[in-house]
Design a protein around this motif. Structure first.
Motif, PDB file in Angstrom:
ATOM      1  N   THR A  22     120.849   6.890 -13.944  1.00 16.88           N
ATOM      2  CA  THR A  22     120.305   5.683 -14.572  1.00 16.88           C
ATOM      3  C   THR A  22     121.053   5.245 -15.437  1.00 16.88           C
ATOM      4  OG1 THR A  22     117.789   6.327 -14.080  1.00 16.88           O
ATOM      5  CG2 THR A  22     118.430   4.633 -15.888  1.00 16.88           C
ATOM      6  N   TRP A  65     115.050   0.866 -21.827  1.00 13.23           N
ATOM      7  CA  TRP A  65     113.556   1.013 -21.288  1.00 13.23           C
ATOM      8  C   TRP A  65     113.649   2.103 -20.052  1.00 13.23           C
ATOM      9  CZ3 TRP A  65     109.846   0.799 -24.332  1.00 13.23           C
ATOM     10  CH2 TRP A  65     109.556  -0.293 -25.165  1.00 13.23           C
ATOM     11  N   CYS A  66     114.681   1.624 -19.085  1.00 12.21           N
ATOM     12  CA  CYS A  66     114.648   2.337 -17.973  1.00 12.21           C
ATOM     13  C   CYS A  66     115.103   3.703 -18.025  1.00 12.21           C
ATOM     14  CB  CYS A  66     115.904   1.845 -16.876  1.00 12.21           C
ATOM     15  SG  CYS A  66     115.114   0.134 -16.203  1.00 12.21           S
ATOM     16  N   ALA A  88     112.312   5.609 -19.534  1.00  9.72           N
ATOM     17  CA  ALA A  88     111.277   6.122 -18.352  1.00  9.72           C
ATOM     18  C   ALA A  88     111.668   7.476 -17.903  1.00  9.72           C
ATOM     19  CB  ALA A  88     110.987   4.863 -17.181  1.00  9.72           C
ATOM     20  N   VAL A  89     113.070   7.507 -17.144  1.00  9.07           N
ATOM     21  CA  VAL A  89     113.374   8.709 -16.683  1.00  9.07           C
ATOM     22  C   VAL A  89     113.448   9.965 -17.574  1.00  9.07           C
ATOM     23  CG1 VAL A  89     114.578   7.581 -14.782  1.00  9.07           C
ATOM     24  CG2 VAL A  89     115.899   8.054 -16.782  1.00  9.07           C
ATOM     25  N   GLU A 125     108.108   6.733 -20.342  1.00  7.76           N
ATOM     26  CA  GLU A 125     107.814   5.390 -19.828  1.00  7.76           C
ATOM     27  C   GLU A 125     106.802   4.631 -20.696  1.00  7.76           C
ATOM     28  OE1 GLU A 125     107.359   3.198 -15.624  1.00  7.76           O
ATOM     29  OE2 GLU A 125     107.105   5.311 -15.909  1.00  7.76           O
ATOM     30  N   SER A 155     103.494   2.544 -21.022  1.00 10.90           N
ATOM     31  CA  SER A 155     102.346   2.213 -20.045  1.00 10.90           C
ATOM     32  C   SER A 155     102.245   0.650 -20.095  1.00 10.90           C
ATOM     33  CB  SER A 155     101.148   2.870 -20.121  1.00 10.90           C
ATOM     34  OG  SER A 155     100.057   2.360 -19.524  1.00 10.90           O
ATOM     35  N   ASN A 197     111.252  -3.808 -17.774  1.00 10.69           N
ATOM     36  CA  ASN A 197     111.048  -2.357 -17.315  1.00 10.69           C
ATOM     37  C   ASN A 197     110.872  -2.038 -16.023  1.00 10.69           C
ATOM     38  OD1 ASN A 197     109.828  -0.239 -19.761  1.00 10.69           O
ATOM     39  ND2 ASN A 197     109.474  -2.261 -20.337  1.00 10.69           N
ATOM     40  N   ASP A 198     111.241  -3.296 -15.050  1.00  9.10           N
ATOM     41  CA  ASP A 198     111.446  -3.312 -13.618  1.00  9.10           C
ATOM     42  C   ASP A 198     112.665  -3.513 -13.141  1.00  9.10           C
ATOM     43  OD1 ASP A 198     111.074  -3.078 -11.026  1.00  9.10           O
ATOM     44  OD2 ASP A 198     109.771  -4.661 -10.981  1.00  9.10           O
TER      45      ASP A 198
END
Lengths: 207, 267
Positions: B116, B141-142, B145-146, B150, B152, B208-209
Motif C-alpha cells: 500500500t 486512509w488506505c 486501513a491495512v 480502517e 467504519s 477510502n476506496d
C-alpha cells in the motif's frame, strides 16, 4: 567522579567518538606537556566565545559581518545558497566561486520537524529583494543532492520566482577522477541528463 | 544470524559515524526494521545513491531476531523517487505517509502495508497537480486501513447499524469511535463528532476506496479532509509523540498563509 572520568564523559559526547576513543584521547592528553592541554582548552573556550553567525549570510565567523561579506572584491550579485556553514568552507576550498553566500542552517525535513519557518527563508528573500546597490542577479542553489536538499531547492526556486532573479542549481554527476565503471546508475543517469555542449571555454577551464 | 533479501523502502536515515548511516526501512518481509549501513557515507560506497529517503530497492539484511539494529549488506536500488522532490506538496504527502508507517507499523511481516505504501508513493508521483491532495488523503486512509485502523463508513462505528445518509442531514463522524455514527449513536458520543455534509461523506467514502475515482476536492474541501485524516491519525497515535511530517502536510507549511478563512466541511 574523578577528573579523568569527567573528561572521558565529555569527549565521548563528541560525534564519532565512543568511550574507548575518549579514554585513549584522555590518556594521550595526560602524557602531553601541561601547556599543550591548556592550549587545547583555551582554543575550545575561545571558539565558543568568539564564533557567531554572520548577520548577513549566516555563516560561522568570529567577526560580524564575516570576511566574505565584507570583501569588496566578492561579486555581490551572485549568491550561493548552502545548507550549512561547513559547505561554505568546502566551496571556498575549490577557489572558483567569487560571489557571496547565504547559509540556511539546514534543509526542509518534515520528518525532523524542520519547516520553512525554521530556515529563515524570509532573510534570504529580503537579501534578494532589498539588495540595494549590490542587486542580486543570480542565486545558485547548492543544497545537497539528497531528497531533502532537492525539496529545499524546489521550494527556494518557487519562493524566488516572483523576484525575477535567475535561479540556478549546482550540477550533479560523475566526480572528477571518478570511474564510470564504479559509478552507480542514478549518478550516471543524472550526469547524462545534465550533459552540456563542449565549448572552447571548457577546455580552458579544464586546463 | 541469517541473510534476508527483501524489498524495502527507506523511511528515515541518520548519520551514524563519519562513514556510516543508520536507516529505518519498511521491508516487505520483516516490517519496519533498523539497520546500519556501514561505509554508506564513503565517496565510493557500495550503496551508492540508494540510501535516500523514500528510495525503494532490494535490501540484504543480516538479520537476528533478538536485535533491534541489523546490518545492511546491500541495497539494490529499484526506484529513487526523485520526482517527489520536484513538488513540495507531493513530498509533504509522502513524508506524512512515511511517518505513519514509521510510527504505526510493527517490526513484523506486513506485506499489505508495504504494498500500500509503495503504491501510494507511485500514485503521488504520477497524479496531476490538481489531485495531489486527494491522492495523499486517500493514501493515508488506505495505509491506516491495512495497519488495522480502517474507519467504519458504511456501518455505524458503535452499534453497526447501516449508515443511510440523507441530503439534508449531516453524517456524524467520530475519530474516537473510529468512523461514521448512525443518528441514534451520534448525539451520545463522548466527544462531539464532526458533522459531514452529504458531499463530504461521499468524498470520504470514495477516498477510502482505492478502486474509486479520486473525488475532485477544491482547496477548502481538501483542507477539511486533510484535517479529518490528521485528527484520526493523531487520536489513534496519541502516545507516539509529535507527528511533525503529518503536521507539515496538514497545514501546508510550505505555502505562505492566506488571510481568507478556510471553511469547514468535514471538521
Amino acid at each position: 567522579m574523578s577528573a579523568i572520568d569527567d573528561l572521558v564523559t565529555e569527549l565521548a559526547k563528541l560525534p564519532g567518538i565512543g568511550r574507548k576513543t575518549a579514554q585513549r584521547l584522555t590518556f594521550y592528553l595526560l602524557k602531553q606537556p601541561v601547556e599543550s592541554a591548556v592550549r587545547l582548552a583555551e582554543a575550545i573556550r575561545t571558539v565558543r566565545e568568539r564564533v557567531t553567525s554572520c548577520g548577513v549570510c549566516g555563516t560561522l565567523t568570529d567577526e560580524d559581518p564575516c570576511t566574505i561579506c565584507r570583501d569588496p572584491r566578492r561579486d555581490a550579485s551572485v549568491l550561493c545558497v548552502v545548507e550549512e556553514a561547513s559547505d561554505v568552507t568546502a566551496i571556498e576550498r575549490a577557489g572558483r566561486f567569487r560571489g557571496r553566500y547565504h547559509v540556511l542552517g539546514g534543509r526542509l525535513s518534515p520528518l525532523e520537524g524542520i519547516g520553512p519557518e525554521a530556515l529563515g527563508f524570509d532573510r534570504l528573500l529580503a537579501r534578494v529583494a532589498n539588495g540595494g546597490t549590490a542587486c542580486v542577479g543570480e542565486v545558485i542553489i547548492a543544497t545537497n543532492p539528497s531528497m531533502e536538499g532537492e525539496v529545499t531547492a524546489t521550494y527556494l526556486q518557487q519562493l524566488l520566482k516572483p523576484t525575477g532573479v535567475r535561479v540556478t542549481r549546482i550540477a550533479r554527476g560523475i566526480p572528477v577522477g571518478g570511474d564510470l565503471e564504479y559509478a552507480d546508475g542514478v549518478t550516471i543517469a543524472q550526469a547524462l541528463l545534465a550533459r552540456r555542449d563542449m565549448t572552447e571555454s571548457d577546455k580552458t577551464e579544464a586546463g | 544470524m541469517s541473510l534476508v533479501t527483501t524489498p524495502a523502502l527507506v523511511l528515515q536515515t541518520y548519520r551514524y559515524s563519519e562513514t556510516s548511516k543508520v536507516v529505518r526501512l519498511a521491508t516487505r518481509d520483516l516490517g519496519v526494521q533498523s539497520a546500519i549501513a556501514k561505509g554508506a557515507l564513503r565517496p565510493k560506497s557500495r550503496f551508492g545513491a540508494g540510501l535516500e529517503l523514500l528510495s525503494e530497492g532490494m535490501a540484504q539484511l543480516y538479520f537476528r531476531e533478538t536485535r533491534e539494529l541489523h546490518t545492511l549488506g546491500a541495497f539494490d536500488l529499484v526506484n529513487l523517487r526523485r520526482d517527489l522532490a520536484a513538488d513540495v506538496g507531493r513530498f509533504a504527502g509522502a513524508t506524512a505517509l512515511t511517518e505513519v508507517m514509521l510510527k504505526m507499523a510493527p517490526p513484523a511481516p506486513l506485506p499489505a502495508a508495504y504494498d500500500t505504501l509503495t503504491s501510494a508513493l507511485d500514485a503521488l508521483e504520477r497524479v496531476p497537480p490538481g489531485e495531489i491532495d486527494a491522492a495523499a488523503v486517500r493514501a493515508l486512509w488506505c495505509l491506516l486501513a491495512v495497519l488495522g485502523f480502517e474507519p467504519s463508513l458504511a456501518r455505524c462505528a458503535r452499534d453497526g447499524a447501516a449508515i443511510e445518509p440523507a441530503a439534508d442531514e449531516p453524517v456524524p463522524f467520530s475519530v474516537a469511535d473510529g468512523g461514521a455514527l448512525c443518528p441514534r449513536c451520534g448525539p451520545t458520543s463522548a466527544q462531539p463528532p464532526s458533522r459531514l455534509p452529504l458531499r463530504a461523506y461521499a468524498d470520504l467514502v470514495a477516498l477510502n476506496d482505492p478502486r474509486a475515482e479520486l473525488p475532485p476536492l477544491d482547496a477548502s474541501h481538501a483542507a477539511a479532509h486533510r484535517r479529518l485524516v490528521a485528527r484520526f491519525v493523531r487520536y489513534h497515535l496519541g502516545e507516539a509523540g509529535p507527528l511533525s511530517a503529518l503536521d507539515f502536510w496538514e497545514r501546508r507549511a510550505w505555502v505562505p498563509p492566506t488571510p481568507t478563512p478556510i471553511p469547514s466541511a468535514a471538521s
